[in-house]
Design an enzyme around this catalytic site. Structure first.
Site, PDB file in Angstrom:
ATOM      1  N   ASP A  29      15.651  -8.085   3.775  1.00 43.45           N
ATOM      2  CA  ASP A  29      14.512  -8.111   4.697  1.00 43.45           C
ATOM      3  C   ASP A  29      14.967  -7.579   6.060  1.00 43.45           C
ATOM      4  O   ASP A  29      16.056  -7.888   6.536  1.00 43.45           O
ATOM      5  CB  ASP A  29      13.973  -9.539   4.828  1.00 43.45           C
ATOM      6  CG  ASP A  29      12.595  -9.574   5.467  1.00 43.45           C
ATOM      7  OD1 ASP A  29      11.633  -9.928   4.767  1.00 43.45           O
ATOM      8  OD2 ASP A  29      12.479  -9.255   6.674  1.00 43.45           O
ATOM      9  N   ASN A  85       4.138 -15.125  -0.435  1.00 41.60           N
ATOM     10  CA  ASN A  85       2.948 -15.406   0.363  1.00 41.60           C
ATOM     11  C   ASN A  85       1.799 -14.641  -0.265  1.00 41.60           C
ATOM     12  O   ASN A  85       1.888 -13.420  -0.435  1.00 41.60           O
ATOM     13  CB  ASN A  85       3.167 -14.961   1.812  1.00 41.60           C
ATOM     14  CG  ASN A  85       4.230 -15.775   2.512  1.00 41.60           C
ATOM     15  OD1 ASN A  85       4.314 -16.981   2.323  1.00 41.60           O
ATOM     16  ND2 ASN A  85       5.055 -15.121   3.318  1.00 41.60           N
ATOM     17  N   GLN A  92       0.809 -13.246   4.215  1.00 43.77           N
ATOM     18  CA  GLN A  92       1.205 -11.999   3.545  1.00 43.77           C
ATOM     19  C   GLN A  92       0.853 -10.816   4.442  1.00 43.77           C
ATOM     20  O   GLN A  92      -0.298 -10.643   4.854  1.00 43.77           O
ATOM     21  CB  GLN A  92       0.488 -11.855   2.196  1.00 43.77           C
ATOM     22  CG  GLN A  92       0.935 -10.592   1.447  1.00 43.77           C
ATOM     23  CD  GLN A  92       0.296 -10.448   0.069  1.00 43.77           C
ATOM     24  OE1 GLN A  92      -0.556 -11.263  -0.316  1.00 43.77           O
ATOM     25  NE2 GLN A  92       0.700  -9.434  -0.650  1.00 43.77           N
ATOM     26  N   SER A  93       1.861  -9.993   4.753  1.00 42.26           N
ATOM     27  CA  SER A  93       1.644  -8.865   5.663  1.00 42.26           C
ATOM     28  C   SER A  93       1.776  -7.514   4.968  1.00 42.26           C
ATOM     29  O   SER A  93       1.408  -6.494   5.541  1.00 42.26           O
ATOM     30  CB  SER A  93       2.634  -8.947   6.834  1.00 42.26           C
ATOM     31  OG  SER A  93       3.958  -8.875   6.372  1.00 42.26           O
ATOM     32  N   HIS A  98       5.636  -9.403  -3.467  1.00 43.53           N
ATOM     33  CA  HIS A  98       7.063  -9.534  -3.156  1.00 43.53           C
ATOM     34  C   HIS A  98       7.425 -11.005  -3.069  1.00 43.53           C
ATOM     35  O   HIS A  98       6.623 -11.830  -2.644  1.00 43.53           O
ATOM     36  CB  HIS A  98       7.437  -8.808  -1.856  1.00 43.53           C
ATOM     37  CG  HIS A  98       6.590  -9.185  -0.674  1.00 43.53           C
ATOM     38  ND1 HIS A  98       5.318  -8.700  -0.501  1.00 43.53           N
ATOM     39  CD2 HIS A  98       6.819 -10.012   0.371  1.00 43.53           C
ATOM     40  CE1 HIS A  98       4.793  -9.185   0.620  1.00 43.53           C
ATOM     41  NE2 HIS A  98       5.686 -10.007   1.167  1.00 43.53           N
ATOM     42  N   HIS A 100      10.361 -13.624  -1.534  1.00 47.22           N
ATOM     43  CA  HIS A 100      11.461 -13.785  -0.580  1.00 47.22           C
ATOM     44  C   HIS A 100      12.522 -14.676  -1.235  1.00 47.22           C
ATOM     45  O   HIS A 100      12.216 -15.806  -1.632  1.00 47.22           O
ATOM     46  CB  HIS A 100      10.983 -14.479   0.695  1.00 47.22           C
ATOM     47  CG  HIS A 100       9.900 -13.761   1.445  1.00 47.22           C
ATOM     48  ND1 HIS A 100      10.137 -13.094   2.627  1.00 47.22           N
ATOM     49  CD2 HIS A 100       8.572 -13.628   1.190  1.00 47.22           C
ATOM     50  CE1 HIS A 100       8.991 -12.580   3.077  1.00 47.22           C
ATOM     51  NE2 HIS A 100       8.034 -12.888   2.224  1.00 47.22           N
TER      52      HIS A 100
HETATM   53  P1  5GP Z   1       5.214 -11.198   4.022  1.00 44.27           P
HETATM   54  O1  5GP Z   1       4.981 -11.592   5.455  1.00 44.27           O
HETATM   55  O2  5GP Z   1       4.223 -10.176   3.566  1.00 44.27           O
HETATM   56  O3  5GP Z   1       5.347 -12.344   3.074  1.00 44.27           O
HETATM   57  O4  5GP Z   1       6.640 -10.503   4.005  1.00 44.27           O
HETATM   58  C1  5GP Z   1       6.841  -9.175   4.375  1.00 44.27           C
HETATM   59  C2  5GP Z   1       8.286  -9.037   4.753  1.00 44.27           C
HETATM   60  O5  5GP Z   1       8.595  -7.670   4.765  1.00 44.27           O
HETATM   61  C3  5GP Z   1       8.627  -9.596   6.143  1.00 44.27           C
HETATM   62  O6  5GP Z   1       9.593 -10.621   6.012  1.00 44.27           O
HETATM   63  C4  5GP Z   1       9.153  -8.371   6.894  1.00 44.27           C
HETATM   64  O7  5GP Z   1      10.236  -8.684   7.719  1.00 44.27           O
HETATM   65  C5  5GP Z   1       9.545  -7.438   5.772  1.00 44.27           C
HETATM   66  N1  5GP Z   1       9.440  -6.014   6.095  1.00 44.27           N
HETATM   67  C6  5GP Z   1       8.367  -5.382   6.643  1.00 44.27           C
HETATM   68  N2  5GP Z   1       8.605  -4.070   6.784  1.00 44.27           N
HETATM   69  C7  5GP Z   1       9.873  -3.859   6.301  1.00 44.27           C
HETATM   70  C8  5GP Z   1      10.683  -2.691   6.171  1.00 44.27           C
HETATM   71  O8  5GP Z   1      10.304  -1.573   6.515  1.00 44.27           O
HETATM   72  N3  5GP Z   1      11.921  -2.861   5.621  1.00 44.27           N
HETATM   73  C9  5GP Z   1      12.367  -4.078   5.214  1.00 44.27           C
HETATM   74  N4  5GP Z   1      13.613  -4.128   4.696  1.00 44.27           N
HETATM   75  N5  5GP Z   1      11.625  -5.194   5.329  1.00 44.27           N
HETATM   76  C10 5GP Z   1      10.383  -5.099   5.860  1.00 44.27           C
END
Ligand code: 5GP
Length: 112
Positions: A29, A85, A92-93, A98, A100
């Site tokens: 991450d 998420n 979830q972003s 995915h 973690h």
């Molecule tokens: P979410 O918030 O959707 O559960 O998790 C998305 C994750 O993707 C976040 O922890 C964020 O730090 C990670 N992330 C977003 N963009 C990138 C990227 O370009 N490269 C990597 N390695 N991680 C990313």
């Protein structure tokens, strides 16, 4: 629709890859929340857990197998968390399923 994770899987955006097979891709991450913070994603562009169909469950089992493999390789024998998420209220972003894999320290007692 492709997302940043689709581009990472295809090698269009750089990442720190830790594992790959026919089904899953795992990388560090970019904003780690713990000493070990790896994202494990299916190679198929499935938006989230809620939209995963039964015919795609192989991806889920490969994600779990990947997490077990990495936990062993990274000596997470004292514990780790594997979380996803689902949806905006859960934070979830990125709209590509995915998980973690988080560990390497004593994790928070709260989840919600
Ligand atoms: P979410 O918030 O959707 O559960 O998790 C998305 C994750 O993707 C976040 O922890 C964020 O730090 C990670 N992330 C977003 N963009 C990138 C990227 O370009 N490269 C990597 N390695 N991680 C990313």
């Amino acid at each position: 629709m492709t997302t940043i994770f689709g581009k990472i899987i295809r090698g269009e955006i750089a990442c720190d890859k830790v594992f790959e097979n026919d089904y899953v891709f795992a990388f560090k991450d970019i904003s780690p929340q713990a000493p070990v913070h790896i994202l494990i994603v299916p190679k198929k562009e499935i938006p989230d857990l809620q939209s995963l169909h039964r015919e795609d469950w192989r991806f889920l089992s490969e994600i779990v197998a990947c997490a077990q493999h990495l936990a062993k390789e990274l000596s997470l024998e004292n514990g780790y968390r594997l979380v996803t998420n689902n949806g905006p209220e859960a934070g979830q972003s990125v709209s590509h399923l995915h998980f973690h894999l988080i560990g390497g320290k004593r994790l928070s007692d709260t989840l919600g």
